[in-house]
Design an enzyme around this catalytic site. Structure first.
Site, PDB file in Angstrom:
ATOM      1  N   CYS A   2     -26.675 -42.688 -40.757  1.00 41.28           N
ATOM      2  CA  CYS A   2     -27.394 -43.760 -41.454  1.00 41.28           C
ATOM      3  C   CYS A   2     -26.975 -43.688 -42.917  1.00 41.28           C
ATOM      4  O   CYS A   2     -26.409 -42.697 -43.357  1.00 41.28           O
ATOM      5  CB  CYS A   2     -28.899 -43.547 -41.366  1.00 41.28           C
ATOM      6  SG  CYS A   2     -29.503 -43.514 -39.695  1.00 41.28           S
ATOM      7  N   ARG A  27     -21.715 -46.573 -42.047  1.00 34.20           N
ATOM      8  CA  ARG A  27     -22.466 -45.427 -41.505  1.00 34.20           C
ATOM      9  C   ARG A  27     -23.453 -45.859 -40.421  1.00 34.20           C
ATOM     10  O   ARG A  27     -24.026 -45.030 -39.726  1.00 34.20           O
ATOM     11  CB  ARG A  27     -23.217 -44.702 -42.616  1.00 34.20           C
ATOM     12  CG  ARG A  27     -22.338 -44.107 -43.689  1.00 34.20           C
ATOM     13  CD  ARG A  27     -23.175 -43.543 -44.802  1.00 34.20           C
ATOM     14  NE  ARG A  27     -23.854 -42.342 -44.364  1.00 34.20           N
ATOM     15  CZ  ARG A  27     -23.370 -41.114 -44.523  1.00 34.20           C
ATOM     16  NH1 ARG A  27     -22.196 -40.955 -45.116  1.00 34.20           N
ATOM     17  NH2 ARG A  27     -24.018 -40.056 -44.102  1.00 34.20           N
ATOM     18  N   TRP A  74     -28.413 -46.265 -37.916  1.00 33.87           N
ATOM     19  CA  TRP A  74     -27.804 -46.123 -36.582  1.00 33.87           C
ATOM     20  C   TRP A  74     -28.861 -45.402 -35.768  1.00 33.87           C
ATOM     21  O   TRP A  74     -29.198 -44.254 -36.062  1.00 33.87           O
ATOM     22  CB  TRP A  74     -26.513 -45.307 -36.652  1.00 33.87           C
ATOM     23  CG  TRP A  74     -25.850 -45.202 -35.324  1.00 33.87           C
ATOM     24  CD1 TRP A  74     -25.011 -46.100 -34.749  1.00 33.87           C
ATOM     25  CD2 TRP A  74     -26.028 -44.142 -34.375  1.00 33.87           C
ATOM     26  NE1 TRP A  74     -24.641 -45.658 -33.507  1.00 33.87           N
ATOM     27  CE2 TRP A  74     -25.243 -44.474 -33.240  1.00 33.87           C
ATOM     28  CE3 TRP A  74     -26.756 -42.973 -34.356  1.00 33.87           C
ATOM     29  CZ2 TRP A  74     -25.175 -43.671 -32.119  1.00 33.87           C
ATOM     30  CZ3 TRP A  74     -26.696 -42.162 -33.241  1.00 33.87           C
ATOM     31  CH2 TRP A  74     -25.907 -42.510 -32.139  1.00 33.87           C
ATOM     32  N   ASN A  98     -31.856 -39.866 -43.062  1.00 39.74           N
ATOM     33  CA  ASN A  98     -30.688 -39.746 -42.198  1.00 39.74           C
ATOM     34  C   ASN A  98     -30.762 -38.365 -41.565  1.00 39.74           C
ATOM     35  O   ASN A  98     -30.863 -37.366 -42.267  1.00 39.74           O
ATOM     36  CB  ASN A  98     -29.391 -39.882 -43.005  1.00 39.74           C
ATOM     37  CG  ASN A  98     -28.163 -39.675 -42.116  1.00 39.74           C
ATOM     38  OD1 ASN A  98     -28.198 -40.002 -40.933  1.00 39.74           O
ATOM     39  ND2 ASN A  98     -27.121 -39.093 -42.658  1.00 39.74           N
ATOM     40  N   GLY A  99     -30.761 -38.310 -40.238  1.00 35.34           N
ATOM     41  CA  GLY A  99     -30.818 -37.016 -39.560  1.00 35.34           C
ATOM     42  C   GLY A  99     -31.757 -37.122 -38.359  1.00 35.34           C
ATOM     43  O   GLY A  99     -32.127 -38.212 -37.943  1.00 35.34           O
ATOM     44  N   GLU A 478      -6.092 -40.344 -26.877  1.00 33.81           N
ATOM     45  CA  GLU A 478      -6.412 -41.170 -28.053  1.00 33.81           C
ATOM     46  C   GLU A 478      -6.322 -42.651 -27.712  1.00 33.81           C
ATOM     47  O   GLU A 478      -7.165 -43.450 -28.094  1.00 33.81           O
ATOM     48  CB  GLU A 478      -5.476 -40.798 -29.208  1.00 33.81           C
ATOM     49  CG  GLU A 478      -5.623 -41.630 -30.467  1.00 33.81           C
ATOM     50  CD  GLU A 478      -7.028 -41.623 -31.075  1.00 33.81           C
ATOM     51  OE1 GLU A 478      -7.844 -40.777 -30.703  1.00 33.81           O
ATOM     52  OE2 GLU A 478      -7.283 -42.503 -31.914  1.00 33.81           O
ATOM     53  N   LYS A 482      -9.415 -45.406 -27.954  1.00 38.75           N
ATOM     54  CA  LYS A 482      -9.297 -46.670 -28.701  1.00 38.75           C
ATOM     55  C   LYS A 482      -9.730 -47.850 -27.834  1.00 38.75           C
ATOM     56  O   LYS A 482     -10.494 -48.717 -28.262  1.00 38.75           O
ATOM     57  CB  LYS A 482      -7.865 -46.853 -29.190  1.00 38.75           C
ATOM     58  CG  LYS A 482      -7.471 -45.944 -30.321  1.00 38.75           C
ATOM     59  CD  LYS A 482      -8.049 -46.413 -31.616  1.00 38.75           C
ATOM     60  CE  LYS A 482      -8.793 -45.504 -32.501  1.00 38.75           C
ATOM     61  NZ  LYS A 482      -9.268 -44.231 -32.220  1.00 38.75           N
ATOM     62  N   GLU A 485     -13.605 -47.716 -27.212  1.00 43.59           N
ATOM     63  CA  GLU A 485     -14.530 -47.966 -28.330  1.00 43.59           C
ATOM     64  C   GLU A 485     -14.367 -49.356 -28.920  1.00 43.59           C
ATOM     65  O   GLU A 485     -15.245 -49.830 -29.623  1.00 43.59           O
ATOM     66  CB  GLU A 485     -14.393 -46.892 -29.415  1.00 43.59           C
ATOM     67  CG  GLU A 485     -13.073 -46.805 -30.102  1.00 43.59           C
ATOM     68  CD  GLU A 485     -13.066 -45.715 -31.174  1.00 43.59           C
ATOM     69  OE1 GLU A 485     -14.118 -45.376 -31.724  1.00 43.59           O
ATOM     70  OE2 GLU A 485     -11.986 -45.197 -31.465  1.00 43.59           O
ATOM     71  N   HIS A 501      -4.642 -34.309  -8.266  1.00 44.41           N
ATOM     72  CA  HIS A 501      -5.756 -33.391  -7.957  1.00 44.41           C
ATOM     73  C   HIS A 501      -7.095 -34.116  -7.946  1.00 44.41           C
ATOM     74  O   HIS A 501      -8.126 -33.534  -8.255  1.00 44.41           O
ATOM     75  CB  HIS A 501      -5.750 -32.240  -8.973  1.00 44.41           C
ATOM     76  CG  HIS A 501      -4.476 -31.458  -8.962  1.00 44.41           C
ATOM     77  ND1 HIS A 501      -4.125 -30.624  -7.931  1.00 44.41           N
ATOM     78  CD2 HIS A 501      -3.428 -31.463  -9.817  1.00 44.41           C
ATOM     79  CE1 HIS A 501      -2.934 -30.113  -8.159  1.00 44.41           C
ATOM     80  NE2 HIS A 501      -2.484 -30.604  -9.301  1.00 44.41           N
ATOM     81  N   LYS A 601     -19.081 -45.129 -38.441  1.00 39.03           N
ATOM     82  CA  LYS A 601     -17.841 -44.521 -38.931  1.00 39.03           C
ATOM     83  C   LYS A 601     -18.008 -43.025 -39.168  1.00 39.03           C
ATOM     84  O   LYS A 601     -17.081 -42.268 -38.961  1.00 39.03           O
ATOM     85  CB  LYS A 601     -17.414 -45.189 -40.233  1.00 39.03           C
ATOM     86  CG  LYS A 601     -16.082 -44.703 -40.783  1.00 39.03           C
ATOM     87  CD  LYS A 601     -14.941 -45.007 -39.840  1.00 39.03           C
ATOM     88  CE  LYS A 601     -13.620 -44.482 -40.329  1.00 39.03           C
ATOM     89  NZ  LYS A 601     -12.579 -44.584 -39.285  1.00 39.03           N
TER      90      LYS A 601
HETATM   91  C1  AGP Z   1     -12.468 -42.510 -33.740  1.00 40.25           C
HETATM   92  O1  AGP Z   1     -11.870 -43.769 -33.452  1.00 40.25           O
HETATM   93  C2  AGP Z   1     -13.969 -42.552 -33.641  1.00 40.25           C
HETATM   94  N1  AGP Z   1     -14.498 -43.484 -34.528  1.00 40.25           N
HETATM   95  C3  AGP Z   1     -14.616 -41.193 -33.682  1.00 40.25           C
HETATM   96  O2  AGP Z   1     -14.224 -40.538 -32.490  1.00 40.25           O
HETATM   97  C4  AGP Z   1     -14.262 -40.272 -34.875  1.00 40.25           C
HETATM   98  O3  AGP Z   1     -12.921 -39.856 -34.779  1.00 40.25           O
HETATM   99  C5  AGP Z   1     -15.149 -39.024 -34.796  1.00 40.25           C
HETATM  100  O4  AGP Z   1     -16.472 -39.449 -34.939  1.00 40.25           O
HETATM  101  C6  AGP Z   1     -14.818 -37.971 -35.862  1.00 40.25           C
HETATM  102  O5  AGP Z   1     -15.024 -38.505 -37.135  1.00 40.25           O
HETATM  103  P1  AGP Z   1     -14.459 -37.681 -38.406  1.00 40.25           P
HETATM  104  O6  AGP Z   1     -12.963 -37.654 -38.260  1.00 40.25           O
HETATM  105  O7  AGP Z   1     -14.934 -38.438 -39.597  1.00 40.25           O
HETATM  106  O8  AGP Z   1     -15.044 -36.296 -38.319  1.00 40.25           O
END
Ligand code: AGP
Length: 606
Positions: A2, A27, A74, A98-99, A478, A482, A485, A501, A601
């Site tokens: 947040c 955030r 969030w 936040n937390g 990766e 992508k 998400e 397997h 983010k």
């Molecule tokens: C990546 O596309 C995501 N948004 C998420 O997995 C991100 O990489 C992860 O939350 C780690 O964030 P950071 O690199 O700021 O620690």
């Protein structure tokens, strides 16, 4: 997860708070709210969704008050609606948080018995009533001290009081919080990014500390309530342009910026004249390290997995990788000669920071690979390797991933040479290839049309698989992340050799499967795995590199060829079409590409 802002000024604050909240939406953006003090009352206005919704409220536009707090959320406890939005207020106190308060249920039951009435489903509201209760017997500092002691879990707090019309209280445990200093006003924010547009003079609170912010000075207190002095840092003033330019989305811009990201990293870390690596003042001797443990979350974890292959290839070090949220609760065997490397774009990810904190408590050697150099993970690590890729706004990480694996690759070269595992001649050849990489990425970025076409198939699919071996396996993970998400389609990254397997049972007629098969040491084996899925009806998108010899296989649905380079560096190039595939799939679905649903983010809660 947040975003928090607080301003104590000699002029009205609502408009500045709203503008700061817009900068904090990376955030979290489920809901937003603001509270100010005016005419002896707490005025609170909240709304579901983006900050724009809050701003449209005419009451906000005419909001009075020279002291205020704001919040973008969030959701962790309670659905994302205006009731659960922050601030949460009683008649006397208003709080943004936040937390996660882990003992909120227990405290709520105790407070309800004392007659407190709750409006929301959040853990945060407990803090409001606990402070209100403690204020009945204590002054501000003591009531805050007492309240913080009673809370279990993590928090960054901003608090204003009806009966204290000249101060804001901030408190931190486990979630970052910073104080900023301005002319005749002072600020509270989740991080320096929130405050950068108002000041570059920042003080960071450490865990357990709290502060009382007046318009002309700030007092800091230890957990025990003793006054403490704190350093004021002057942050670099270069206010990068954070706009999208001609791009439709930040993510599109950040994908195209990757050649620059790589150029910046190479310029920063490679001495091209002498073929040296500019990583000096490593605080440990080479014989003090015999193993490396790389730790991160999400994309940063994939960077760690990628680095494992390079460290094993280029050094004689033992290499392990762990997901931060697993590592922090594992029964770890801490060894003196281990180096722990924490990879994090934001440098504020709660799980990664907790893993760092655990290692520090065990006197381990710690190194951070981060993009935000003023971040908590950077500040609290012994050694920091910034990735210099500029602000990354898109929630789905792109240029930061390439920046992370670049720095990790360079670190593996450096340690290889330092330890005598990598010959100087071999290093020079690798650096020669490395210097060509930005250009090759530029050329690979042009594989746009074909990707746009194949994305139609992916965005109508029930699910998809991303397969790779060796260096390509972390990239397969990766690429799947992508697509997940951004387009909300189920996608699974898998080691190509593992399909037989079990997961081969998933393959059905027309299922899109991405196979990463560059001409590297794993090529032939991966092509065999590709034929196994084609034989069961999969529509295979083969991503390989340009080569004179033809791919020996039929019934490949589509092939994309990236530029060729030495096999260490092929992962950089394979990543590009996967980022674009996810982008175009989401674009066709009309989803919010820079702020995908349910995400944020910087994940600063566990
Ligand atoms: C990546 O596309 C995501 N948004 C998420 O997995 C991100 O990489 C992860 O939350 C780690 O964030 P950071 O690199 O700021 O620690």
């Amino acid at each position: 997860m947040c975003g928090i802002i607080g301003i104590n000024s000699n002029k009205p604050v609502s408009a500045t708070i709203i503008n700061s909240l817009k900068k904090l939406e990376y955030r979290g953006y489920d809901s937003a709210g603001i509270a100010t003090l005016s005419s002896g009352l707490i005025n609170e206005i909240k709304s579901e969704g983006r900050v724009d919704n809050l701003e449209k409220n005419s009451l906000v536009q005419n909001m009075e008050g020279t002291i205020g707090i704001g919040h973008v959320r969030w959701a962790t406890h309670g659905s994302p609606n205006s009731i659960n939005a922050h601030p949460h207020s009683s008649q006397n106190v208003s709080v943004v948080h936040n937390g996660i308060i882990e003992n909120s249920t227990l405290l709520k039951n105790m407070l309800v018995k004392k007659g407190h009435k709750f409006k929301s489903q959040t853990d945060t509201e407990v803090i409001v009533h606990l402070i209100t209760e403690n204020l009945k017997k204590e002054n501000i500092v003591n009531s805050i001290k007492k309240t913080l002691k009673e809370l279990q879990g993590s928090f960054a707090l901003g608090i204003i009081f009806k009966d204290e019309p000249d101060l804001i209280v901030g408190a931190r445990r486990g979630s970052p919080l910073a104080v900023g200093y301005g002319p005749n006003e002072n600020y509270l924010g989740s991080d320096s990014y929130a405050l950068k547009s108002m000041t570059n003079k920042i003080t960071y609170l450490n865990d357990g500390e709290f502060c009382v912010i007046k318009k002309d000075h700030v007092e800091f207190f230890s957990e025990e309530g003793n006054k403490i002095n704190k350093k004021v840092l002057e942050l670099s003033n270069e206010e990068e342009k954070y706009d999208k330019g001609d791009y439709k989305h930040f993510m599109a811009k950040e994908i195209e910026e990757q050649p620059i990201t790589l150029k910046n990293g190479i310029k920063e870390y490679i001495d091209s004249v002498n073929d040296e690596i500019n990583i000096y003042n490593i605080p440990w001797k080479k014989n003090e390290i015999s193993s490396i443990i790389l730790i991160g979350c999400g994309t940063a974890y994939h960077s760690c997995l990628m680095a494992k292959y390079w460290f094993e290839e280029l050094t004689s070090l033992d290499v392990n990788v762990d997901i931060a949220s697993e590592f922090r609760y594992r029964k770890n065997r801490f060894k003196k000669d281990s180096l722990y490397v924490f990879v994090s774009q934001s440098g504020e990810t709660a799980d990664t920071y907790a893993a760092l904190d655990l290692c520090k408590k065990n006197d381990m050697k710690t190194c951070a690979v981060v993009n935000v150099i003023e971040s908590s993970i950077a500040r609290d690590s012994e050694f920091v390797l910034p990735i210099h890729c500029g602000t990354e706004i898109g929630v789905a990480s792109t240029k930061a991933f390439l920046g992370q694996i670049l720095i990790l690759y360079i670190l593996s070269l450096k340690l290889g040479v330092l330890r005598g595992d990598l010959e100087k001649k071999a290093l020079s050849l690798k650096l020669k290839h490395l210097k060509e990489l930005p250009k090759l990425v530029e050329q690979t970025l042009l594989t746009d049309n074909k990707i746009q076409n194949v994305s139609n198939t992916f965005n109508q699919a029930k699910g998809s698989m991303f397969l790779g071996r060796g260096f390509s396996y972390p990239i397969a993970l990766e690429g799947a992340l992508k697509l997940k998400e951004l387009s909300y389609i189920h996608a699974e990254g898998y080691p190509a050799g593992e399909m037989k397997h079990g997961p081969l049972a998933l393959i059905e007629e027309g299922m899109p499967v991405v196979v990463l098969a560059p001409r590297d040491d794993y090529y032939k084996k991966t092509i065999s795995n590709m034929q196994e899925v084609i034989a069961r009806g999969a529509k295979v998108l083969l991503i390989t590199n340009k080569s004179d010899d033809e791919v020996v296989s039929e019934n490949i649905w589509e092939t994309i060829e990236v530029e060729s380079t030495n096999q260490d560096l092929l992962p950089f190039l394979l990543t590009i079409p996967l980022q674009k595939l996810a982008y175009y799939s989401a674009l066709k679905k009309g989803y919010d590409i820079d702020k995908p649903r349910n995400l944020a983010k910087s994940v600063t809660v566990e």
